[in-house]
Design a protein around this motif. Structure first.
Motif, short mmCIF file in Angstrom:
data_model
loop_
_atom_site.label_atom_id
_atom_site.label_comp_id
_atom_site.label_asym_id
_atom_site.label_seq_id
_atom_site.Cartn_x
_atom_site.Cartn_y
_atom_site.Cartn_z
N ASP A 173 0.94 -1.30 -0.37
CA ASP A 173 0.02 -0.32 0.21
C ASP A 173 0.69 1.24 0.26
OD1 ASP A 173 -2.48 -1.59 0.23
OD2 ASP A 173 -3.09 -1.66 2.15
N PHE A 174 1.89 1.54 0.42
CA PHE A 174 2.86 2.60 1.10
C PHE A 174 3.42 2.41 -1.28
CE2 PHE A 174 6.86 4.83 1.21
CZ PHE A 174 6.72 5.63 1.91
N TRP A 175 3.73 1.23 -1.26
CA TRP A 175 4.52 1.35 -2.62
C TRP A 175 3.78 2.22 -3.71
CZ3 TRP A 175 7.17 -3.78 -2.64
CH2 TRP A 175 8.53 -3.44 -2.33
N GLN A 176 2.05 1.94 -3.25
CA GLN A 176 1.26 1.88 -4.23
C GLN A 176 0.95 3.86 -4.28
OE1 GLN A 176 -2.42 0.03 -4.30
NE2 GLN A 176 -2.92 0.70 -5.75
N TRP A 177 1.01 4.08 -2.92
CA TRP A 177 0.74 5.25 -2.69
C TRP A 177 2.06 6.29 -3.11
CZ3 TRP A 177 3.98 8.23 0.59
CH2 TRP A 177 2.80 9.06 0.87
N ALA A 178 3.07 6.03 -2.70
CA ALA A 178 4.58 6.52 -2.94
C ALA A 178 4.52 6.61 -4.77
CB ALA A 178 5.82 6.21 -1.89
N GLY A 179 3.68 5.92 -5.28
CA GLY A 179 4.01 5.64 -7.40
C GLY A 179 5.19 5.35 -7.65
N LEU A 180 5.53 4.52 -6.59
CA LEU A 180 6.82 3.82 -7.01
C LEU A 180 6.93 2.69 -8.63
CD1 LEU A 180 8.36 3.01 -4.25
CD2 LEU A 180 9.10 4.67 -5.07
N ALA A 181 7.30 2.63 -9.21
CA ALA A 181 7.24 2.57 -10.53
C ALA A 181 7.73 0.70 -11.01
CB ALA A 181 7.78 3.73 -11.62
N HIS A 182 8.64 0.64 -10.12
CA HIS A 182 9.22 -0.81 -9.91
C HIS A 182 9.26 -1.03 -8.48
CE1 HIS A 182 9.89 -0.07 -14.53
NE2 HIS A 182 10.98 0.40 -14.24
N THR A 183 8.57 -2.00 -8.09
CA THR A 183 8.25 -2.76 -7.11
C THR A 183 8.86 -4.55 -6.96
OG1 THR A 183 6.70 -3.19 -6.41
CG2 THR A 183 7.30 -1.19 -5.94
N PRO A 184 9.47 -4.76 -5.94
CA PRO A 184 10.08 -6.34 -5.91
C PRO A 184 8.68 -7.02 -5.36
CG PRO A 184 10.96 -5.13 -4.30
CD PRO A 184 9.66 -4.00 -5.19
N PRO A 185 8.69 -8.32 -5.82
CA PRO A 185 7.58 -8.94 -5.55
C PRO A 185 7.57 -9.08 -3.35
CG PRO A 185 9.17 -10.49 -6.59
CD PRO A 185 10.02 -9.36 -6.44
N VAL A 186 6.61 -9.13 -2.79
CA VAL A 186 6.77 -9.28 -1.46
C VAL A 186 5.51 -10.65 -1.09
CG1 VAL A 186 5.92 -8.42 1.04
CG2 VAL A 186 6.58 -6.55 -1.39
N GLN A 187 6.39 -11.21 -0.60
CA GLN A 187 5.94 -12.68 0.14
C GLN A 187 5.85 -12.91 2.13
OE1 GLN A 187 4.71 -15.79 -1.42
NE2 GLN A 187 4.33 -15.88 0.67
N ALA A 188 4.21 -12.96 2.27
CA ALA A 188 4.40 -12.78 3.71
C ALA A 188 4.75 -14.36 4.42
CB ALA A 188 2.98 -12.36 3.79
N ILE A 189 5.84 -14.48 4.91
CA ILE A 189 6.49 -15.97 6.08
C ILE A 189 6.62 -15.47 6.80
CG2 ILE A 189 8.27 -17.67 5.72
CD1 ILE A 189 9.55 -15.93 3.11
N PRO A 190 4.75 -15.67 7.79
CA PRO A 190 4.48 -15.73 9.55
C PRO A 190 6.22 -15.83 10.51
CG PRO A 190 2.77 -15.69 8.66
CD PRO A 190 3.70 -16.10 7.52
#
Length: 214
Positions: A173-190
């Motif tokens: 959500d932060f990356w989207q709000w910040a308007g970053l064009a290229h972001t890596p995958p984020v994997q939840a690993i509890p």
């Protein structure tokens, strides 16, 4: 060989949630003998392998009360300056991967590109939470001020392992709000947890049958 960035945890005996995760991860990876812990030495101005004292601090899972900040002893500071003045270049092992499990400082962030460039394989950061943005009143002011830049800096990794689904969603959500064009995958690993031990079953004698009258 996996480089393990531990600039902060190798210089503090604090046992915050982040430090517990860092130390637990290192303990498991060390069992496999395929991990090389490193730090950025601000006094030498270079990345280097941990020395014996720093390694002992990283392995210390008991800790002590006190400041959460990283503390460099006078001896460590002098040694770093001596290496810098002598022109010694720190040698890091050839690495096929990099794990950055800490919330790194701005000083470390400025040196990350040099470390990332040394690694041929995947470069992964661990993301803990965005509590500083959601609840700034519960977070040290310095951490609150640091978080926006830190969240942007996570985008330079090949992947991010979040400690929960909520943390993963917060980062995206932060990356989207910040308007970053290229972001890596984020994997939840509890984070791992131990299930409660099974309750001991109490042996009860069978109930007596009532005598039946004819």
């Amino acid at each position: 060989m996996l480089l393990f960035e531990a600039s902060h945890t190798s210089h503090t005996r604090a046992q915050t949630g982040i430090q517990r995760v860092v130390r637990s991860l290192f303990a498991e990876l060390e069992k496999r003998d395929r991990v090389a812990p490193v730090c950025f030495d601000p006094h030498q101005g270079a990345w280097r392998a941990l020395n014996a004292g720093e390694l002992a601090t990283l392995r210390d899972r008991h800790g002590a009360a006190g400041s959460r900040g990283a503390k460099w002893t006078l001896a460590q500071q002098i040694a770093g300056h001596v290496r810098r003045l002598a022109g010694r270049r720190a040698a890091l092992p050839a690495a096929t991967g990099l794990l950055v499990p800490e919330l790194f400082s701005a000083k470390v962030a400025a040196q990350l590109p040099a470390l990332l460039a040394r690694v041929r394989g995947p470069r992964v950061a661990v993301f803990h939470d965005a509590i500083g943005l959601k609840f700034p009143e519960l977070t040290p002011p310095a951490t609150v001020a640091r978080l926006p830049a830190y969240l942007r800096e996570l985008a330079q990794f090949d992947g991010v392992a979040a400690v929960s689904e909520d943390s993963a969603a917060s980062l995206r959500d932060f990356w989207q709000w910040a308007g970053l064009a290229h972001t890596p995958p984020v994997q939840a690993i509890p984070s791992a947890w131990l299930p409660p031990a099974p309750r001991a079953r109490t042996h009860r004698p069978p109930a007596r049958r009532r005598a039946c009258c004819a």
